[in-house]
Structures are given as structure tokens and as C-alpha cells.
Design an enzyme around this catalytic site. Structure first.
Site: not given
Length: 543
Positions: A337-338
Site C-alpha cells: 500500500e505505498v
């Protein structure tokens, strides 16, 4: 300590005559022929690989003892002795033992348990031999149960199984070992059987973490994945960078380095590895509370600044400190989830990207691979969440284990690429998803569509995840259990021994849930969604 069910809590035909005559009469009940077990009439969880049993009963002697004659394991650390004492304590804790053992027929008294371990080592590491053999004879002079194991950790599993064939007899007021003789041959299907806890979203007190570890041992789970820090808080002391835990919620909601070492030691003595995680480069906003230079800017705090050498120096310092405490061969580096928007919007980071001919996707890859190299330099192998594989799988270190969470089919792709995998697909193995039933947990198969034995071997196992957004010390246990136990059997028991219809194990799982309650674990009823309360008055075994 098995509960009051019709299959195992039978009165022994006892009348109201003298106790001595009653127990002499019981001798006939133990002279039985061992037969292959009918699992419908067993209350062991997870179900062992091979089980044979009879229909007799014995009684635990008041001075039940541990013998280790012939064992090569010296037990200098006391792991075996402590494990034995814990098991006897939980077996005896359900009721006051009032029996007068001088009145018992000596031939029906189990004097102790004789444990023989082949390896002198107590090193706990991934892939150790966890197998054991448990034999409880119906007769002998003197009469002892027997456990054989390659390692002390296999012996601990054997003790846990032994504890589940014992229960308090309400008539004799003694502990009964039912269905003797027993011959159990057992080993786990997967070497990685994990539970994630999250101490960033809500702090979990040290005693609660220990309670979770104890309950894991009852279900033969063997990896505590400690998601220590995240965007919300950084509760762990890092000696190399002491301002990091300025990101904790409060001064009291912190773990000292000694606390972390205690958790690792406590788990290890129960056969459980601790997998530490720092989730980089995203999920790290709290890091900048103590070290603002880690943020791309004051207004754009996440992910960590890829352009700043200090970022990687600090990661190196954290992993250096970790290597002194967390001895498991794996370290979890996150990578999920960057959102790279901050890198594009922050002028100095944008200039750095341009200078190094990188777009934000390339910078994400650069960060993950550089963090991997740092971990490798400290002797770790790496676990990363699956986005790293989905985006640049062919660039990952070959020592990477890909942690599947987004959905099905990923493990198949990972092993086809020659990498190892851990399965935690969120649709069925996320404990914070309260609408996911225990039946869903039970039916989730890590080897779905993987038929090649060589590729199957690359699936290390699986993990159920207790994310902490809505979990604290008040509700963690009932959110974990009993659904985690359903996954635990999937990961332990041979595939061919697992029924296709979970209804066939519902009674046995309900029994295990009640056993957890008896041991002080706040396991929720099976009926209803996760963390459900009892629907109405009634027996534990019917809920």
C-alpha cells in the site's frame, strides 16, 4: 481437561458401594483392543496425523511426574520441565482435585510421562522437526505415558495433545485419561503456521501478548508475526535511534527493548518463533515524529523519503538492533500500500527522481530492494507483502518470501516464479473481517491449484491476521478464537484427513473453544460472526 461431552465424559458404571471395590471393577474397562480412531468421537484439535485408541480409562496420579531417562536432550534451559508443569497445571486447573488416591486401584494410576528426545539442541528456527509420537498404554508396572520426539519442540506438541485426552471426572473428583490405550503419530503439514498481531493501531499490554502466545501453543501455531509499528504509532524502543518511540501514543504505551526480548523468550520456550515487521516505505508516518527528516515534507509525511540517505541509515540501525533480539531467520519488511504521491509532489524528492532517471514506480522498487539488501547484510531472509512481487517480482532477492494477502491465485504465480510464499488472503484469513465465518477459515486451502510437489514445497504455510484498528486488550482474544483454530487445523493436519464439509468438525471445534474458555482464553462462540456473544442461555458446547 477434556470437557463434558457424551463422547468422552462417561460415568464408569460406578455405584454407591465402597470406592475400593468400584475401582477394582473398573480394571475390565482398560483391557481393550486398540482400534483405528473414529475422528467423530475424538476431541483433539488440531487432529493428529495418525490416531489409534481404545475405550478404557486411567487416572492421573496425584504425584504425576516427568521422566527423561534415555533422552539426549539435557534441558539445561528448563524448556521441557516448564512445558510439562504448564500442561499439568492447565489440566488440573478446571476443578479442585478432591480424590483420595489411597483408595484407587494402583493398576489404574498413570504415574507420569516418559519423554525421550533425540536432539540435544533447543535452537528454535524455521523448519525444525516438530513431529512426535505419543503412547498411553492401558496397563503396565509402573504405568507411564510415553512421548518420543526429535526435538524438544515436538515434545511440547506431544504434551499439548496429551492434555486434550485428560479431563476432570465429576464422580471420582480426579483427572481421567480417557479412551486408553492411545497411539498417536503426528507432525505438521506446513512449517509456517502464523498469527499476526498489530500493536501500532492499538497497544497490547505485555501480559496480553503472553496470553495470546499461550493460546497459540494450544492450537499448535508456531509463528507470532509481530506487526510492531505502523503509521499510527511507533511503540518500540530502538537504542540506535532513541527518538523513534516518540511516535508512541503515550509514554506508558511503549515496549522497551527488554520487553521485546521477553516476548521472544516467552514465545521460544513454547515453540513459537517471533517474526518482527517494519513496514517500509509506506505505513511509516509515525517514524517522523521523532525524526522529521524521514518525511518527504512537513505537509507530506508518507512514504519515507526515498531521496534521503538518512532513511536507509536509520533502517540499517533498526535491523542492527533487531538482530540482537529477533533470532528468527526471517524479517518482514512490509512494502504494501505505498502511495507514492508525496514523492512526486515534494520538490527535492522530485529532483532526486529526475537526477536518478526514476519514475515513482522505479523509486518504489529502488526502496524495497535497498531495504532488502540491508536486511540481508544482517543475516536475515526477507518477507514482503505481495505488492512487491506484483510490481517487480523478477527483481526481488531470491531469498524473498512473498506474503499473499490481496486475494486468491497469488501463491500459484509466486511458486511458478520459483519464490516461496505465505498465504493470508484477506477474504478468508483476516480476523478483523468479522463477517468471515469459521467455516470460511477452515476451508481456505493454501495449495489451491498447485499440484507439482516441488512447487507445493515453496508454500511455507499460512497466517491469520489480527489487524488492530478495532482491537485492543478488551477484545483481542474473542476476535482471534475460535476462527484462528480453524485455520490452525488446516495448516497442521494432513490434507487427506481434512473433511470437505466443515460441519463434520463443528462439534470438535466447539469442544476446543470450550477448552480454551476453561484455560482462561476468551474464545467466542462458533455461532454467528467473529467475536459474537452467546445468543441465549445454554451449554458452551451448543454455542
Amino acid at each position: 481437561m477434556v470437557s463434558l461431552t457424551s463422547s468422552c465424559y462417561q460415568r464408569s458404571g460406578m455405584g454407591q458401594k465402597g470406592v475400593q471395590n468400584i475401582f477394582l471393577g473398573l480394571l475390565v474397562h482398560v483391557l481393550v483392543i486398540t482400534a483405528a480412531a473414529d475422528v467423530k468421537h475424538l476431541n483433539i484439535w488440531p487432529m493428529p496425523k495418525q490416531v489409534n485408541h481404545g475405550h478404557g480409562i486411567l487416572y492421573l496420579s496425584n504425584d504425576f511426574e516427568l521422566k527423561t531417562d534415555g533422552s539426549k536432550y539435557p534441558d539445561f534451559s528448563g524448556i521441557l520441565k516448564d512445558g510439562f508443569l504448564r500442561v499439568i497445571d492447565v489440566v488440573r486447573a478446571t476443578h479442585v482435585i478432591e480424590a483420595n488416591f489411597s483408595h484407587f486401584n494402583p493398576s489404574l494410576l498413570l504415574k507420569g510421562i516418559h519423554i525421550v528426545i533425540s536432539s540435544p539442541s533447543d535452537e528454535l528456527q524455521h523448519g525444525i522437526d516438530e513431529s512426535y509420537k505419543l503412547n498411553i498404554p492401558a496397563q503396565g508396572t509402573p504405568l507411564y505415558a510415553h512421548i518420543e520426539a526429535q526435538t524438544v519442540y515436538g515434545a511440547l506438541h506431544g504434551l499439548q495433545t496429551f492434555s486434550q485426552v485428560c479431563h476432570f471426572n465429576i464422580t471420582t473428583r480426579a483427572i481421567v485419561v480417557h479412551q486408553v490405550p492411545w497411539i498417536i503419530v503426528d507432525q505438521p503439514r506446513f512449517s509456517y503456521r502464523g498469527l499476526l498481531i498489530d500493536t501500532s493501531r492499538h497497544y497490547q499490554p505485555l501480559p496480553m501478548i503472553k496470553k495470546v502466545i499461550d493460546s497459540m501453543s494450544y492450537a499448535k501455531l508456531n509463528v507470532l508475526h509481530w506487526h510492531i509499528v505502523d503509521s499510527q504509532s511507533f511503540p518500540l524502543e530502538i537504542p540506535s535511534y532513541p527518538k523513534l518511540w516518540d511516535g508512541a501514543y503515550s509514554i506508558s504505551e511503549r515496549y522497551t527493548i527488554a520487553d521485546a526480548a521477553e516476548i521472544v523468550s516467552y514465545a521460544q520456550r513454547r515453540g513459537i518463533n517471533v517474526l518482527a515487521e517494519i513496514d517500509v516505505p509506506g505505513h511509516a508516518l509515525s517514524w517522523g515524529t521523532g525524526y522529521p527528516a524521514l518525511w518527504p515534507s512537513r505537509d507530506c509525511n508518507e512514504p519515507l523519503d526515498v531521496s534521503n540517505e538518512f532513511t536507509f541509515k536509520l533502517i540499517d540501525g533498526i535491523l542492527s538492533d533487531f538482530s540482537k533480539i529477533f533470532k528468527y531467520k526471517f524479517i518482514h519488511l512490509g512494502g504494501d500500500e505505498v502511495n507514492t504521491g508525496c514523492w512526486e509532489l515534494t520538490p527535492h524528492v522530485s529532483k532526486w527522481l529526475e537526477k536518478h532517471h526514476l519514475n515513482v514506480s522505479g523509486a518504489y522498487q529502488y526502496f524495497v530492494l535497498r531495504a532488502q539488501k540491508i536486511a540481508l547484510s544482517h543475516g536475515y531472509e526477507i518477507i514482503n507483502w505481495e505488492e512487491t512481487f506484483n510490481n517487480f517480482g523478477n527483481k526481488l532477492s531470491r531469498k524473498t518470501v512473498v506474503h499473499n494477502w490481496l486475494g486468491g491465485g497469488v501463491a500459484q504465480k509466486v511458486v511458478a516464479a520459483g519464490l516461496r510464499c505465505i498465504v493470508s488472503n484477506q477474504d478468508v484469513w483476516y480476523l478483523d473481517h468479522l463477517d468471515t465465518t469459521w467455516q470460511d477459515f477452515y476451508l481456505n486451502e493454501p495449495l489451491t491449484n498447485i499440484t507439482d510437489p516441488k512447487k507445493q514445497a515453496l508454500v511455507l504455510g499460512g497466517e491469520v491476521c489480527m489487524w488492530g484498528e478495532h482491537i485492543d486488550g478488551s477484545n483481542i482474544e474473542q476476535t482471534i478464537w475460535p476462527r484462528a483454530a480453524a485455520a490452525a487445523e488446516r495448516l497442521w493436519t494432513p490434507y487427506d484427513n481434512l473433511p470437505k464439509d466443515p460441519a463434520q468438525v463443528a462439534g470438535r471445534l466447539a469442544h476446543f473453544r470450550c477448552l480454551l474458555n476453561q484455560r482462561g482464553v476468551a474464545a467466542a462462540p462458533l455461532a454467528g460472526p467473529g467475536r459474537a456473544a452467546p445468543e441465549e442461555p445454554g451449554s458452551c458446547y451448543m454455542q
